[in-house]
Design a protein around this motif. Structure first.
Motif, mmCIF file in Angstrom:
data_model
loop_
_atom_site.group_PDB
_atom_site.id
_atom_site.type_symbol
_atom_site.label_atom_id
_atom_site.label_comp_id
_atom_site.label_asym_id
_atom_site.label_seq_id
_atom_site.Cartn_x
_atom_site.Cartn_y
_atom_site.Cartn_z
ATOM 1 N N SER A 141 -64.846 40.315 -71.026
ATOM 2 C CA SER A 141 -66.150 40.902 -70.526
ATOM 3 C C SER A 141 -65.981 42.577 -70.643
ATOM 4 C CB SER A 141 -66.509 40.453 -68.888
ATOM 5 O OG SER A 141 -65.313 40.834 -68.302
ATOM 6 N N SER A 185 -67.042 43.104 -74.188
ATOM 7 C CA SER A 185 -68.194 42.904 -74.647
ATOM 8 C C SER A 185 -69.176 44.183 -73.953
ATOM 9 C CB SER A 185 -68.683 41.439 -73.957
ATOM 10 O OG SER A 185 -68.455 40.493 -74.393
ATOM 11 N N ARG A 186 -68.764 44.776 -72.888
ATOM 12 C CA ARG A 186 -69.385 45.709 -72.315
ATOM 13 C C ARG A 186 -69.302 46.941 -73.386
ATOM 14 N NH1 ARG A 186 -67.749 46.597 -66.097
ATOM 15 N NH2 ARG A 186 -69.019 48.522 -66.397
ATOM 16 N N ARG A 216 -71.376 46.841 -76.159
ATOM 17 C CA ARG A 216 -72.648 46.916 -75.940
ATOM 18 C C ARG A 216 -72.953 48.693 -75.728
ATOM 19 N NH1 ARG A 216 -72.474 42.679 -72.163
ATOM 20 N NH2 ARG A 216 -72.221 43.798 -70.629
ATOM 21 N N SER A 217 -71.991 49.356 -75.183
ATOM 22 C CA SER A 217 -72.121 50.723 -74.453
ATOM 23 C C SER A 217 -71.985 51.462 -76.301
ATOM 24 C CB SER A 217 -71.210 51.022 -73.952
ATOM 25 O OG SER A 217 -71.316 50.752 -72.534
ATOM 26 N N GLU A 275 -70.428 48.003 -82.253
ATOM 27 C CA GLU A 275 -69.504 47.206 -82.727
ATOM 28 C C GLU A 275 -68.760 47.699 -83.663
ATOM 29 O OE1 GLU A 275 -69.816 43.205 -85.319
ATOM 30 O OE2 GLU A 275 -70.345 42.896 -83.410
ATOM 31 N N TYR A 326 -64.478 37.048 -79.097
ATOM 32 C CA TYR A 326 -65.829 37.519 -79.389
ATOM 33 C C TYR A 326 -66.310 37.594 -80.807
ATOM 34 C CZ TYR A 326 -69.257 41.273 -79.885
ATOM 35 O OH TYR A 326 -70.293 42.005 -80.050
ATOM 36 N N ALA A 339 -70.085 35.953 -81.254
ATOM 37 C CA ALA A 339 -70.848 36.877 -81.526
ATOM 38 C C ALA A 339 -71.031 36.686 -83.178
ATOM 39 C CB ALA A 339 -70.603 38.425 -81.283
#
Length: 94
Positions: free
Chosen positions: A5, A8-9, A12-13, A16, A35, A39
């Motif tokens: 997690s 992933s955060r 997102r911020s 990639e 991941y 994804a």
């Protein structure tokens, strides 16, 4: 919070990445592989404790300046002060 997690955060911020440099941690490797599978990404894992250390050492002067300030009262003032330290470092490095 699991490493997956957190990864992933961070993605997102910040977007990639193409490559991620980590130490020999199995948990980090597993999180990146999970991941990639979920994804459909193709993030390359570079496992080298020395490369990871070089990246961490780049911020050592900033850490020393922060320690000299004896801590911060609020998150906002910490963000502003550390940003100023980073700006001074960038100007010196050109």
């Amino acid at each position: 919070m699991s490493r997956r997690s957190l990864l992933s955060r961070a993605i997102r911020s910040n977007g990639e990445p193409i490559k991620i440099t980590i130490d020999k941690s199995g948990a980090n490797t597993s999180a990146i592989n999970d991941y990639n599978d979920d994804a459909g990404a193709d993030i390359e894992i570079r496992q080298n404790k020395y490369l990871n250390n070089i990246i961490g050492q780049d911020h050592r002067p900033i850490k020393q300046l922060c320690k000299a300030t004896l801590g911060f009262g609020r998150f906002r003032t910490a963000r502003i002060t550390i940003g100023d330290f980073e700006s001074m470092r960038i100007i010196r490095k050109r």
